[in-house]
Design an enzyme around this catalytic site. Structure first.
Site, PDB file in Angstrom:
ATOM      1  N   HIS A 158       0.815  -1.218   0.000  1.00  0.00           N
ATOM      2  CA  HIS A 158       0.000   0.000   0.000  1.00  0.00           C
ATOM      3  C   HIS A 158       0.851   1.272   0.000  1.00  0.00           C
ATOM      4  O   HIS A 158       0.333   2.353  -0.300  1.00  0.00           O
ATOM      5  CB  HIS A 158      -0.923   0.037   1.220  1.00  0.00           C
ATOM      6  CG  HIS A 158      -1.970  -1.020   1.230  1.00  0.00           C
ATOM      7  ND1 HIS A 158      -2.830  -1.247   0.170  1.00  0.00           N
ATOM      8  CD2 HIS A 158      -2.315  -1.932   2.184  1.00  0.00           C
ATOM      9  CE1 HIS A 158      -3.648  -2.242   0.465  1.00  0.00           C
ATOM     10  NE2 HIS A 158      -3.360  -2.672   1.678  1.00  0.00           N
ATOM     11  N   ASP A 211      -2.268 -10.748  -2.186  1.00  0.00           N
ATOM     12  CA  ASP A 211      -2.830 -10.214  -0.952  1.00  0.00           C
ATOM     13  C   ASP A 211      -4.307  -9.895  -1.185  1.00  0.00           C
ATOM     14  O   ASP A 211      -4.707  -9.518  -2.286  1.00  0.00           O
ATOM     15  CB  ASP A 211      -2.073  -8.945  -0.570  1.00  0.00           C
ATOM     16  CG  ASP A 211      -2.423  -8.426   0.808  1.00  0.00           C
ATOM     17  OD1 ASP A 211      -1.637  -8.643   1.749  1.00  0.00           O
ATOM     18  OD2 ASP A 211      -3.487  -7.775   0.962  1.00  0.00           O
ATOM     19  N   HIS A 239      -6.040  -7.443  -0.329  1.00  0.00           N
ATOM     20  CA  HIS A 239      -6.256  -6.031  -0.628  1.00  0.00           C
ATOM     21  C   HIS A 239      -5.509  -5.648  -1.905  1.00  0.00           C
ATOM     22  O   HIS A 239      -4.496  -6.258  -2.250  1.00  0.00           O
ATOM     23  CB  HIS A 239      -5.769  -5.162   0.526  1.00  0.00           C
ATOM     24  CG  HIS A 239      -6.319  -5.563   1.854  1.00  0.00           C
ATOM     25  ND1 HIS A 239      -5.598  -6.320   2.765  1.00  0.00           N
ATOM     26  CD2 HIS A 239      -7.539  -5.344   2.408  1.00  0.00           C
ATOM     27  CE1 HIS A 239      -6.338  -6.531   3.836  1.00  0.00           C
ATOM     28  NE2 HIS A 239      -7.520  -5.957   3.647  1.00  0.00           N
ATOM     29  N   ASP A 245      -3.769 -13.084   3.596  1.00  0.00           N
ATOM     30  CA  ASP A 245      -5.013 -12.606   4.195  1.00  0.00           C
ATOM     31  C   ASP A 245      -6.245 -12.876   3.341  1.00  0.00           C
ATOM     32  O   ASP A 245      -7.338 -12.425   3.683  1.00  0.00           O
ATOM     33  CB  ASP A 245      -4.915 -11.116   4.552  1.00  0.00           C
ATOM     34  CG  ASP A 245      -4.300 -10.269   3.466  1.00  0.00           C
ATOM     35  OD1 ASP A 245      -4.014 -10.812   2.377  1.00  0.00           O
ATOM     36  OD2 ASP A 245      -4.077  -9.068   3.698  1.00  0.00           O
TER      37      ASP A 245
END
Length: 390
Positions: free
Chosen positions: A142, A178, A180, A266
């Site tokens: 991120h 991931d 996200h 995740d």
């Protein structure tokens, strides 16, 4: 598999980084009581302990990374961003960006995380190792060139990709599974034709309105971004279909010199930060597929870097599944598997298949002459094949 050709990078200080007490990404404040964060980095020490206890670590050469230099970090980040991270950490606590809480050890941990990924990438390019795994925190995908974000201080895989280019790699593939979307990786390479960024993530989860199928790169980098936003509830079948029908054809079309995998865990069915249904067998299968692809396309050169993973009890087993696949071993015995494997969402569903079909038909890397071969194996699998993505 020659086990001396496998590298494992980790550092104790990475486990000393602490994202602070709070709830999810949110620090203690009005309406938020002190609570054990999901993203507690000592959980990674437990993950490494399981890999050791299982004997899988014996297949790797353990290496201690050195911190990334300013020269490394400046390959992606602006000086002001580095100064903010260092200042917040030196103060002992604070937010270095947007939901990017730090403690006294965080700046050093972040430099070690980047350093591990850079040294792994250059190590496989130099032929010291074929494959490498970096069990590091804080995560990175991120983090944008000018700000830390959502637990991520520096962008580990982005810096590693730039360092690999500096080291002679002409084309780099970054696969990010991931849960996200890796907005920081995408922003870094959106106009770079020599870095293909493929993100497989939960649709609309985080950041909001990020990682859409229509985001495919710009300028010289048009076609070098490939987002696969899967609907919530996607599991083993959907993820393996994406690997088979999207990731592998795109990688072959791109022909990288090096593969980097942002290997967050995740997307598991026990993770509190997502709504996906992957299991340790999913991560084992995806890792195995990427290792085979690296053998085919890059002479075996592939690096896996840990990203997100927030289930205190399941994350160690997911790391073990990944590590076992890198080592060429069978999937480990998973005592949690029974609670996930029977769920209907583990099978590819028509609304998930629609996303895959849309990309096969419309993404620049997949809609060329080679796409006919891909489509020939999927005809008739969904009545909604002409529908767009959700």
């Amino acid at each position: 598999m020659n086990t001396s050709r496998l590298a494992w990078y980790s550092h104790e200080i990475c486990f000393w980084h602490d994202p602070g007490p709070g709830s999810g990404y949110v620090p203690v404040g009005p309406g938020v009581e002190p609570l054990r964060q999901f993203a507690v980095d000592p959980d990674l020490r437990r993950a490494e302990g399981l890999v050791k206890a299982s004997g899988v670590m014996d297949r790797f050469t353990g290496l201690t990374p050195t911190p990334a230099t300013d020269e490394d970090l400046l390959l992606v980040h602006v000086p002001e961003h580095i100064e903010r991270v260092e200042a917040a950490s030196a103060a002992g606590s604070g937010d270095a960006g947007v939901y990017a809480y730090v403690n006294y050890h965080s700046a050093q941990a972040a430099r070690l995380a980047v350093g591990a990924c850079v040294q792994a990438a250059t190590g496989v390019l130099d032929g010291r190792f074929d494959r490498a795994y970096c069990l590091v925190r804080p995560p990175g995908h991120h983090a944008e060139p000018d700000r830390a974000m959502a637990l991520c201080l520096y962008n580990n895989v982005a810096v590693a990709a730039r360092a690999a280019q500096r080291h002679g790699a002409r084309r780099v593939l970054i696969l990010d599974w991931d849960v996200h979307h890796g907005n920081g990786v995408q922003r870094t390479f959106y106009e770079d034709p020599d870095v293909l960024y493929v993100s497989v993530h939960q649709e609309g989860l985080f950041p909001a309105a990020s990682g859409l199928v229509l985001e495919t790169g710009a300028g010289a980098g048009a076609g070098s971004t490939l987002n696969v936003p899967l609907p919530a509830g996607s599991g083993h079948g959907a993820y393996l279909a994406v690997m088979d029908r999207i990731v592998e054809p795109a990688a072959r079309a791109f022909a990288p010199d090096l593969i980097l995998v942002a290997a967050g865990v995740d997307a598991s069915g026990h993770d509190p930060m997502g709504r996906m249904l992957c299991t340790s067998r999913t991560f084992h299968a995806m890792t195995s597929a990427m290792c085979r692809l690296a053998d085919e396309l890059t002479g075996g050169r592939i690096v896996f870097a840990h990203e997100g993973g927030y289930s205190a009890w399941y994350q160690p087993m997911l790391v073990l599944g990944t590590a076992s696949a890198i080592a060429g071993l069978p999937a480990p015995q998973d005592p949690f598997l029974h609670s996930l494997e029977h769920l209907p969402g583990q099978r590819l569903q028509p609304h998930q298949d629609r996303v895959i079909r849309h990309l096969q038909r419309h993404h620049p890397l997949l809609a060329g002459p080679s796409a006919a071969v891909v489509r020939s194996g999927t005809a008739g699998s969904s009545a909604a094949e002409d529908g767009g993505p959700r």
